[in-house]
Motif scaffolding. Structure first.
Motif, mmCIF file in Angstrom:
data_model
loop_
_atom_site.group_PDB
_atom_site.id
_atom_site.type_symbol
_atom_site.label_atom_id
_atom_site.label_comp_id
_atom_site.label_asym_id
_atom_site.label_seq_id
_atom_site.Cartn_x
_atom_site.Cartn_y
_atom_site.Cartn_z
ATOM 1 N N GLU A 1 125.876 -0.982 6.197
ATOM 2 C CA GLU A 1 126.473 -1.492 7.437
ATOM 3 C C GLU A 1 125.556 -2.526 8.081
ATOM 4 O OE1 GLU A 1 129.706 -1.526 10.032
ATOM 5 O OE2 GLU A 1 129.480 -0.427 8.167
ATOM 6 N N LYS A 2 124.256 -2.213 8.118
ATOM 7 C CA LYS A 2 123.297 -3.166 8.667
ATOM 8 C C LYS A 2 123.287 -4.448 7.853
ATOM 9 C CE LYS A 2 119.984 0.078 10.690
ATOM 10 N NZ LYS A 2 118.617 0.610 10.591
ATOM 11 N N GLN A 3 123.310 -4.298 6.531
ATOM 12 C CA GLN A 3 123.286 -5.469 5.650
ATOM 13 C C GLN A 3 124.523 -6.322 5.860
ATOM 14 O OE1 GLN A 3 120.645 -6.130 4.348
ATOM 15 N NE2 GLN A 3 120.897 -7.484 2.629
ATOM 16 N N ARG A 4 125.658 -5.651 6.077
ATOM 17 C CA ARG A 4 126.897 -6.387 6.274
ATOM 18 C C ARG A 4 126.832 -7.232 7.544
ATOM 19 N NH1 ARG A 4 131.764 -2.621 6.593
ATOM 20 N NH2 ARG A 4 130.597 -1.699 4.912
ATOM 21 N N PHE A 5 126.231 -6.649 8.611
ATOM 22 C CA PHE A 5 126.141 -7.385 9.865
ATOM 23 C C PHE A 5 124.931 -8.299 9.905
ATOM 24 C CE2 PHE A 5 128.839 -3.873 11.396
ATOM 25 C CZ PHE A 5 129.879 -4.647 11.877
ATOM 26 N N HIS A 6 123.910 -7.976 9.135
ATOM 27 C CA HIS A 6 122.691 -8.778 9.145
ATOM 28 C C HIS A 6 122.913 -10.123 8.464
ATOM 29 C CE1 HIS A 6 118.508 -9.804 9.196
ATOM 30 N NE2 HIS A 6 118.476 -9.907 7.878
ATOM 31 N N GLY A 7 123.511 -10.104 7.308
ATOM 32 C CA GLY A 7 123.818 -11.343 6.604
ATOM 33 C C GLY A 7 122.579 -11.986 6.008
ATOM 34 N N THR A 8 122.711 -13.252 5.699
ATOM 35 C CA THR A 8 121.634 -14.010 5.092
ATOM 36 C C THR A 8 120.973 -14.874 6.163
ATOM 37 O OG1 THR A 8 122.937 -14.134 3.074
ATOM 38 C CG2 THR A 8 121.092 -15.662 3.268
ATOM 39 N N PRO A 9 119.660 -14.834 6.266
ATOM 40 C CA PRO A 9 119.004 -15.695 7.253
ATOM 41 C C PRO A 9 119.243 -17.170 6.918
ATOM 42 C CG PRO A 9 117.413 -14.215 6.178
ATOM 43 C CD PRO A 9 118.726 -14.013 5.525
ATOM 44 N N GLU B 1 122.484 1.504 5.924
ATOM 45 C CA GLU B 1 121.850 0.300 5.389
ATOM 46 C C GLU B 1 122.900 -0.728 4.970
ATOM 47 O OE1 GLU B 1 118.673 -0.755 5.211
ATOM 48 O OE2 GLU B 1 118.193 1.004 6.412
#
Length: 193
Positions: free
Chosen positions: A90-98, A88
């Motif tokens: 890692e995903k958050q790090r790559f997902h970022g802020t919309p 999660e």
């Protein structure tokens, strides 16, 4: 996990439960020790009138196996949970802020303010270093009235451009060759002189 049990026979054993106690234990929680004592009480009551030491020890062994299985399961679940949390993150790090219009405008305002501050610091440093003379680009960026200064200059002059014809009076002295006068000139063959 490990535990050592001590049994003491009473005079009326097996019609009376033996005395039992846990002498030592390893890697057991207090709750587990309490559960083992309750299990011993229950098994002793159920087996009154019969020889029961083997039955009691077997029941405790089964309980210890259950505890080991619970510990293994708990550790596996904790490991899986940590892996999920790491995924999660890692995903958050790559997902970022919309990016929304509001987010972008806030970021743009901060970015422009930072750039302006950097330019001001740079200009102060240059002034302190003795570079008081600004380049044309710096002048243009600082004073937006310079955008229209050339147009105003032309309008004030009335769009009349004065040409000094004396610069062009001696045109005859220049040796300008016409292409037609060149003997090597061949319009069909472009590779010629």
């Amino acid at each position: 996990v490990q535990t050592t049990l001590k049994f003491t026979y009473r005079e009326k054993y097996p019609d009376e439960t033996p005395l039992y106690e846990i002498v030592s234990q390893e890697n057991l929680d207090d709750n587990d020790v309490t559960d083992i004592i309750k299990l011993l009480e229950q098994q002793a009551e159920e087996n009154l009138g019969m020889v029961m030491i083997f039955t009691l020890v077997s029941a405790v062994q089964e309980k210890l196996n259950e505890i080991v299985d619970q510990i293994k399961t708990r550790r596996e679940e904790e490991k899986k949970q940590k892996e999920r949390e790491a995924e999660e993150e890692e995903k958050q790090r790559f997902h970022g802020t919309p990016v929304t219009i509001e987010n972008f405008l806030n970021w743009k305002a901060k970015f422009d303010a930072e750039l302006l501050e950097i330019k001001r610091k740079k200009m102060k440093e240059e002034e302190q270093a003795g570079k008081n003379k600004l380049s044309g680009k710096q002048l243009f960026e600082m004073d937006h009235n310079l955008d229209t200064s050339d147009i105003q200059f032309l309008e004030e002059a009335g769009n009349n451009v004065e040409v000094d014809e004396s610069l062009f009076q001696e045109m005859d002295d220049l040796e300008l060759e016409d292409e037609e006068d060149d003997p090597d000139y061949n319009p069909v063959n472009l590779d010629s002189d």
